[in-house]
Design a protein around this motif. Structure first.
Motif, mmCIF file in Angstrom:
data_model
loop_
_atom_site.group_PDB
_atom_site.id
_atom_site.type_symbol
_atom_site.label_atom_id
_atom_site.label_comp_id
_atom_site.label_asym_id
_atom_site.label_seq_id
_atom_site.Cartn_x
_atom_site.Cartn_y
_atom_site.Cartn_z
ATOM 1 N N GLY A 236 33.889 33.691 21.399
ATOM 2 C CA GLY A 236 34.669 34.892 21.117
ATOM 3 C C GLY A 236 35.831 34.735 20.145
ATOM 4 N N LYS A 239 33.524 34.043 15.056
ATOM 5 C CA LYS A 239 32.546 33.455 14.131
ATOM 6 C C LYS A 239 31.668 34.549 13.518
ATOM 7 N N THR A 240 31.137 35.394 14.379
ATOM 8 C CA THR A 240 30.216 36.420 13.903
ATOM 9 C C THR A 240 30.945 37.431 13.016
ATOM 10 N N MET A 241 32.143 37.850 13.440
ATOM 11 C CA MET A 241 32.925 38.793 12.623
ATOM 12 C C MET A 241 33.170 38.219 11.230
ATOM 13 N N GLU A 262 21.439 33.914 18.474
ATOM 14 C CA GLU A 262 22.552 34.745 18.928
ATOM 15 C C GLU A 262 22.013 36.031 19.546
ATOM 16 N N ARG A 263 22.922 36.900 19.987
ATOM 17 C CA ARG A 263 22.516 38.122 20.667
ATOM 18 C C ARG A 263 21.756 39.076 19.745
ATOM 19 N N ARG A 422 45.323 37.837 19.309
ATOM 20 C CA ARG A 422 44.784 38.844 18.397
ATOM 21 C C ARG A 422 45.267 38.657 16.969
ATOM 22 N N PRO A 425 41.874 37.137 10.863
ATOM 23 C CA PRO A 425 40.900 36.152 11.324
ATOM 24 C C PRO A 425 41.625 34.955 11.944
ATOM 25 N N ASN A 503 42.929 42.859 8.861
ATOM 26 C CA ASN A 503 42.214 43.695 9.809
ATOM 27 C C ASN A 503 40.860 44.133 9.248
ATOM 28 N N ALA A 504 39.807 43.595 9.842
ATOM 29 C CA ALA A 504 38.454 43.885 9.357
ATOM 30 C C ALA A 504 38.077 45.349 9.579
ATOM 31 N N PHE A 505 38.793 46.016 10.476
ATOM 32 C CA PHE A 505 38.426 47.402 10.795
ATOM 33 C C PHE A 505 39.231 48.424 10.008
HETATM 34 N N1 LIG Z 1 38.781 39.737 11.465
HETATM 35 C C1 LIG Z 1 38.815 40.419 12.612
HETATM 36 N N2 LIG Z 1 39.437 41.620 12.656
HETATM 37 C C2 LIG Z 1 39.481 42.324 13.807
HETATM 38 N N3 LIG Z 1 38.941 41.904 14.957
HETATM 39 C C3 LIG Z 1 38.329 40.730 15.004
HETATM 40 C C4 LIG Z 1 38.226 39.912 13.823
HETATM 41 N N4 LIG Z 1 37.567 38.776 14.146
HETATM 42 C C5 LIG Z 1 37.254 38.880 15.457
HETATM 43 N N5 LIG Z 1 37.700 40.047 15.980
HETATM 44 C C6 LIG Z 1 37.545 40.493 17.389
HETATM 45 O O1 LIG Z 1 37.067 39.420 18.191
HETATM 46 C C7 LIG Z 1 35.880 39.784 18.887
HETATM 47 C C8 LIG Z 1 34.928 38.613 19.020
HETATM 48 O O2 LIG Z 1 34.480 38.221 17.727
HETATM 49 P P1 LIG Z 1 33.031 37.584 17.480
HETATM 50 O O3 LIG Z 1 31.980 38.298 18.240
HETATM 51 O O4 LIG Z 1 32.890 37.486 16.008
HETATM 52 O O5 LIG Z 1 33.244 36.137 18.094
HETATM 53 P P2 LIG Z 1 32.200 34.938 18.141
HETATM 54 O O6 LIG Z 1 32.985 33.710 17.856
HETATM 55 O O7 LIG Z 1 31.050 35.214 17.279
HETATM 56 O O8 LIG Z 1 31.781 34.982 19.659
HETATM 57 P P3 LIG Z 1 30.511 34.288 20.372
HETATM 58 O O9 LIG Z 1 30.949 32.900 20.714
HETATM 59 O O10 LIG Z 1 30.309 35.130 21.576
HETATM 60 O O11 LIG Z 1 29.386 34.335 19.401
HETATM 61 C C9 LIG Z 1 35.317 40.942 18.056
HETATM 62 O O12 LIG Z 1 34.544 41.806 18.833
HETATM 63 C C10 LIG Z 1 36.548 41.608 17.513
HETATM 64 O O13 LIG Z 1 37.059 42.535 18.435
#
Ligand SMILES: Nc1ncnc2c1ncn2[C@@H]1O[C@H](COP(=O)(O)OP(=O)(O)OP(=O)(O)O)[C@@H](O)[C@H]1O
Ligand SMILES: [Mg+2]
Length: 584
Positions: A236, A239-241, A262-263, A422, A425, A503-505
């Motif tokens: 969480g 990585k995916t974002m 992944e999912r 929060r 990135p 902020n990606a959003f």
């Molecule tokens: N650049 C960003 N801007 C805003 N929110 C972000 C950003 N990066 C991550 N987040 C928040 O963090 C949450 C988790 O991110 P993400 O799913 O990319 O994590 P992950 O490392 O891929 O998790 P997993 O280990 O489950 O695969 C997102 O749903 C989002 O709310």
């Protein structure tokens, strides 16, 4: 073609008693359903095959047929804007044929064989062609011209050319005769074994940045076109974002996105988001330049192992046409786990944490296929590789992270604490690094001025300084620090919140052009320098902070639109006026 029968089955691993009929890495068909498999071991007693599909229902005595060729993919128009599984089976077409579940052994062609493409021939009879040379082009999507290249292993003289017009994938559009007098029909496609890198003319220094519009990546830890990067991060952390942001905004011509273990819903999200997003340059949907390879957690493990190679082979194919391609793999840890699972079933001697001893060499082979090159057709192209790594419990000392680190030159380390706070990135600016500064700085100097490099170095020095000051603050609090050091902490906060956080959003903040990144650094450093003058005159820092300038800078990313960069002049003026008054 050889026909044999199954002797044993263990998960995705199948054995055959005959050892003379198969070659190492040969692609085979297993069982009555013709499941796709690959020979991964031959001993004096048994041939071992890994099967890329569910083996449920297979039984000893079922047939195994060799194909006489290594595991390969079909390369031709129709790859872009498509979604494949790990062995290049088109998921949309299969779904239409079979409903929501992938039919095993589905005999759907990888690419649409019925569709017509508008072909323009680039050769004439009598031309001498070398491997990799372009013989025809066609519009694959409104923004991508597909260039048909002679198979790298072929060369010869053109004996026949069809007129320009509409042709299907397996139609012959030209014929060449090689040195031995043998004729070869040129079609709209070719095959290539996924585990072999496609040849190039020569490799070039990676001296052009891949521009991502993500501030911390572009300025502090830049990656080159043809570069390699790792995004390690615990559960969480984003990585995916980050991979999605890169896929959406980076200035590659073509994106290959491999979702590996992944999912499933994340992959459908990519599809939806990308078809809605409009590429700022071409004004076309992002899907016009994107290929998805989905091997989600519910799909067979062996195909996950193959998906990385399928992805990079497609990437190399478009590179060879002269495109800049970026491939994202999310996550390479799931790929390594597939290696481990299969290795376990083969009863191989495990190394660190149960991963096979060849994990490092497999990772090295993969990342070595990245690079900026002169392709065989003489045009320049590149493959940039960005792999996410998911270490359990954010422990970067585990084998996949450590070995990936050895073979990649950018390390965007995601930090659990930042993600928890929060700060996105969540790339940690102390643990991360880029080894491309020497290669890229001339480009930055030429296109953005020497200032850009100077600002970046000063920003990074301030962050380092803050980090060591924070050690003291943790022990004895910030009150004891003299004002000039407190100022460093204030400026670093403005850098962290105002510049590094992105902020990606947010519509304006999700992608920021380099020119704005530079001006943002400039204003922060300007305020820092002016405030330093004030503090040097023994005026208390609190007086500066009361002016609210630092707070204003943390919000400039939202307040200054990407197309109103002249507003930065007003910011500089305001700083000069307000601090000028203090100095009076
Ligand atoms: N650049 C960003 N801007 C805003 N929110 C972000 C950003 N990066 C991550 N987040 C928040 O963090 C949450 C988790 O991110 P993400 O799913 O990319 O994590 P992950 O490392 O891929 O998790 P997993 O280990 O489950 O695969 C997102 O749903 C989002 O709310
Ligand atoms: Mg993820």
């Amino acid at each position: 073609m050889n026909q044999n029968i199954i002797y044993g089955i263990n998960g995705p691993v199948v054995t055959v008693k005959d050892t003379d009929s198969f070659e190492m890495m040969e692609m085979v068909h297993v069982g009555v359903q013709n499941l796709v498999g690959e020979v991964i071991g031959i001993t004096d007693r048994l041939t071992t095959i890994q099967v890329y599909e569910e083996t449920t229902g297979l039984k000893p005595g079922d047939p195994v047929t060799g194909t006489g060729a290594p595991m390969n993919v079909l390369l031709g128009p129709g790859i872009i804007d498509n979604i494949f599984d790990g062995i290049e089976r088109p998921l949309k077409a299969i779904e239409e044929q079979a409903g929501a579940f992938i039919n095993r052994g589905a005999s759907v062609n990888s690419l649409d064989t019925e569709r017509y493409w508008n072909v323009t021939m680039k050769i004439k009879a009598g031309d001498k062609l070398e491997g990799g040379q372009i013989y025809a082009t066609l519009p694959e999507t409104p923004i991508i011209e597909h260039r048909l290249m002679l198979h790298p292993d072929l060369s010869g003289v053109v004996t026949e050319v069809k007129p320009d017009g509409d042709y299907k994938l397996f139609d012959t559009v030209a014929v060449i005769e090689d040195d031995l007098g043998e004729k070869h029909e040129l079609k709209l496609c070719q095959q290539w074994p996924i585990r072999t890198a496609r040849p190039v003319k020569d490799r070039l220094t990676p001296s052009i940045p891949l521009i991502t519009g993500q501030r911390i990546m572009d300025t502090l830890f830049p990656i080159a076109k043809g570069g390699t990067a790792a995004i390690p991060g615990g559960f969480g952390t984003g990585k995916t974002m980050n991979q999605h942001q890169l896929a959406k905004w980076c200035d590659a011509d073509i994106i290959i996105y491999v979702g590996c273990g992944e999912r499933g819903n994340e992959m459908s999200q990519v599809l939806e988001e990308f078809s809605e997003l409009i590429d700022p340059k071409s004004k076309r949907p992002m899907t016009d330049r994107t290929v998805l390879i989905a091997n989600t957690s519910n799909m067979p493990v062996a195909a996950r192992e193959a998906s990385i190679y399928t992805g990079i082979t497609l990437a190399e194919y478009y590179r060879d046409m002269g495109y800049h391609v970026a491939m994202m793999a999310d996550s390479t840890s799931r790929w390594a786990e597939a290696l481990r699972e299969i290795s376990g079933r083969l009863e191989e001697m495990p190394a660190e944490e149960g991963f096979p001893a060849y994990l490092p060499s497999r990772l090295a082979e993969f990342y070595e296929r990245g690079g900026r090159v002169n392709a065989l057709c003489s045009d320049e192209g590149s493959v940039t590789l960005i792999g996410a790594v998911s270490p359990q419990g954010s422990d970067f000392s585990e084998p996949v992270t450590q070995n990936t680190k050895r073979f990649t030159r950018v390390f965007w380390a995601l930090d659990k604490a930042l993600a928890y706070a929060r700060h996105y990135p969540a790339i940690n600016w102390i643990d991360s690094y880029s080894e491309y500064f020497n290669d890229l700085d001339p480009w930055f100097r030429e296109h953005l001025g020497d200032d850009f490099v100077d600002y970046r170095n000063r920003i990074s020095a301030l962050l380092q300084e803050e980090s060591s000051l924070m050690e003291i603050v943790k022990l004895i609090g910030s009150d004891v620090l003299p004002d000039d050091q407190k100022l460093v902490i204030e400026t670093a906060r403005a850098i962290r919140v105002g510049f590094l956080q992105q902020n990606a959003f947010h519509a304006e903040d999700t992608y920021v052009p380099l020119e704005k990144q530079k001006l943002m650094m400039k204003v922060i450093l300007h305020l820092h320098a002016k405030a330093k003058e004030v503090v040097a005159r023994e005026i208390p820092l609190s007086k500066v902070l009361e002016l609210g300038l630092f707070d204003k800078l943390t919000k400039m990313k939202y307040d200054i639109p990407n197309d109103r960069l002249e507003m930065f002049d007003q910011y500089i003026e305001e700083i000069d006026t307000k601090l000028g008054e203090l100095l009076k």
